[in-house]
Design an enzyme around this catalytic site. Sequence first.
Site, PDB file in Angstrom:
ATOM      1  N   GLU A 114     -86.643 -21.962   5.483  1.00 10.95           N
ATOM      2  CA  GLU A 114     -87.612 -21.030   4.890  1.00 10.95           C
ATOM      3  C   GLU A 114     -88.031 -21.465   3.498  1.00 10.95           C
ATOM      4  O   GLU A 114     -89.202 -21.414   3.147  1.00 10.95           O
ATOM      5  CB  GLU A 114     -87.037 -19.601   4.809  1.00 10.95           C
ATOM      6  N   ASP A 153     -82.866 -19.728   8.004  1.00 16.87           N
ATOM      7  CA  ASP A 153     -83.210 -18.733   6.985  1.00 16.87           C
ATOM      8  C   ASP A 153     -81.925 -18.448   6.209  1.00 16.87           C
ATOM      9  O   ASP A 153     -80.994 -17.832   6.730  1.00 16.87           O
ATOM     10  CB  ASP A 153     -83.758 -17.456   7.636  1.00 16.87           C
ATOM     11  N   ILE A 168     -81.196 -16.542   3.651  1.00 21.94           N
ATOM     12  CA  ILE A 168     -80.935 -15.090   3.530  1.00 21.94           C
ATOM     13  C   ILE A 168     -82.107 -14.385   4.212  1.00 21.94           C
ATOM     14  O   ILE A 168     -83.234 -14.406   3.698  1.00 21.94           O
ATOM     15  CB  ILE A 168     -80.850 -14.582   2.073  1.00 21.94           C
ATOM     16  N   ASP A 169     -81.857 -13.804   5.354  1.00 23.71           N
ATOM     17  CA  ASP A 169     -82.891 -12.987   5.994  1.00 23.71           C
ATOM     18  C   ASP A 169     -82.588 -11.543   5.625  1.00 23.71           C
ATOM     19  O   ASP A 169     -81.547 -11.002   6.010  1.00 23.71           O
ATOM     20  CB  ASP A 169     -82.878 -13.178   7.514  1.00 23.71           C
ATOM     21  N   THR A 176     -83.765 -10.744   2.151  1.00 23.83           N
ATOM     22  CA  THR A 176     -83.580 -11.041   0.718  1.00 23.83           C
ATOM     23  C   THR A 176     -83.677  -9.780  -0.136  1.00 23.83           C
ATOM     24  O   THR A 176     -82.918  -9.611  -1.098  1.00 23.83           O
ATOM     25  CB  THR A 176     -84.642 -12.075   0.265  1.00 23.83           C
ATOM     26  N   ASP A 179     -87.447 -16.450  10.434  1.00 28.17           N
ATOM     27  CA  ASP A 179     -86.871 -15.098  10.434  1.00 28.17           C
ATOM     28  C   ASP A 179     -86.264 -14.754  11.802  1.00 28.17           C
ATOM     29  O   ASP A 179     -85.314 -13.978  11.878  1.00 28.17           O
ATOM     30  CB  ASP A 179     -87.955 -14.028  10.168  1.00 28.17           C
TER      31      ASP A 179
HETATM   32  C1  LIP Z   1     -87.681 -10.726   5.776  1.00 26.97           C
HETATM   33  C2  LIP Z   1     -87.436 -10.140   7.139  1.00 26.97           C
HETATM   34  C3  LIP Z   1     -87.646  -8.658   7.073  1.00 26.97           C
HETATM   35  C4  LIP Z   1     -89.093  -8.512   7.029  1.00 26.97           C
HETATM   36  C5  LIP Z   1     -89.655  -9.202   5.851  1.00 26.97           C
HETATM   37  C6  LIP Z   1     -89.150 -10.606   5.628  1.00 26.97           C
HETATM   38  P1  LIP Z   1     -86.744 -12.747   4.275  1.00 26.97           P
HETATM   39  O1  LIP Z   1     -87.267 -12.073   5.654  1.00 26.97           O
HETATM   40  O2  LIP Z   1     -86.406 -10.455   7.841  1.00 26.97           O
HETATM   41  O3  LIP Z   1     -87.171  -7.977   8.208  1.00 26.97           O
HETATM   42  O4  LIP Z   1     -89.464  -7.159   7.062  1.00 26.97           O
HETATM   43  O5  LIP Z   1     -91.022  -9.261   6.012  1.00 26.97           O
HETATM   44  O6  LIP Z   1     -89.802 -11.553   6.386  1.00 26.97           O
HETATM   45  O7  LIP Z   1     -87.956 -12.952   3.426  1.00 26.97           O
HETATM   46  O8  LIP Z   1     -85.762 -11.831   3.668  1.00 26.97           O
HETATM   47  O9  LIP Z   1     -86.144 -14.034   4.742  1.00 26.97           O
END
Ligand code: LIP
Length: 257
Positions: free
Chosen positions: A68, A84, A86-87, A89, A213
Amino acid sequence: MSSYNERFEFAKEMIITSGQYLLSLKADRTKVEVKQKNDFVTLADKENEAFIISQIKEKFPQDGIFGEESGKSEDSLTGRWVIDPIDGTVNFMHGFPDYTISIAFEDEKGVLTFGLVYCPEQKELFSAFKGEGATLNGKAIHVSQSTDFSRELGLCVYPHRRREALDLYQIRQRRILDKISDLRSVGSAALSLCYVASARCVLYYEMFLGWYDIAAGIIILEEAGGKVTMDREGDYPIHIAASSALIHDTLLEAIDD
Ligand code: LIP
């Protein structure tokens, strides 16, 4: 052990180590950059991705990588890791426990071979290997078999970065809510897919996601018996409707304008 199996076992260990690293940063999650409106990256995202990539490069130097934060490497004949670091964040930044590390592997044709999603705060490791089912901390998981949808929970997420889509989204969300008992929003797409895979809820709908993601969560959900429908333009944007097999047609009807 096949080379994919070897990678899977290696990834299981690595993802736990990377989770321990994120937990160790509890006190300092404040080093944040804004990528675009409502899109944040912490120093921890960058450092964790760098750690994961360095581990992969050391062990499987020929593999491709799509992270990412760091983007894509050259195409590779041995397959590609989709990371990813941290999914969720924003959850991480604010001290909510629902953030994950998400790691998937695609073979040289782009077919998902395995996926891992680890939530360090809950110590929950969801994983799946193609054709071998999905597990949570080593125990098999399956999507809900419920047909009484009026008792079930779903997950829906506002298009917070693309507010021009909010009106359309709200109409769809209302139609989804009418089919089930209640809605939640977890804040990590990867974890949302795993919550459907482990029957905590029956469906998940979100617009404007990136492939990193959801790649790992998709194979976990499919191996748990779930269904995924995507409206996809390459790696972004992806709109996803994911659910137990039994409610999938109902979900697709609800988002069909
Ligand atoms: C996030 C997602 C979250 C979504 C955000 C974003 P990140 O990923 O997992 O559920 O609502 O739009 O994409 O930016 O924390 O890796």
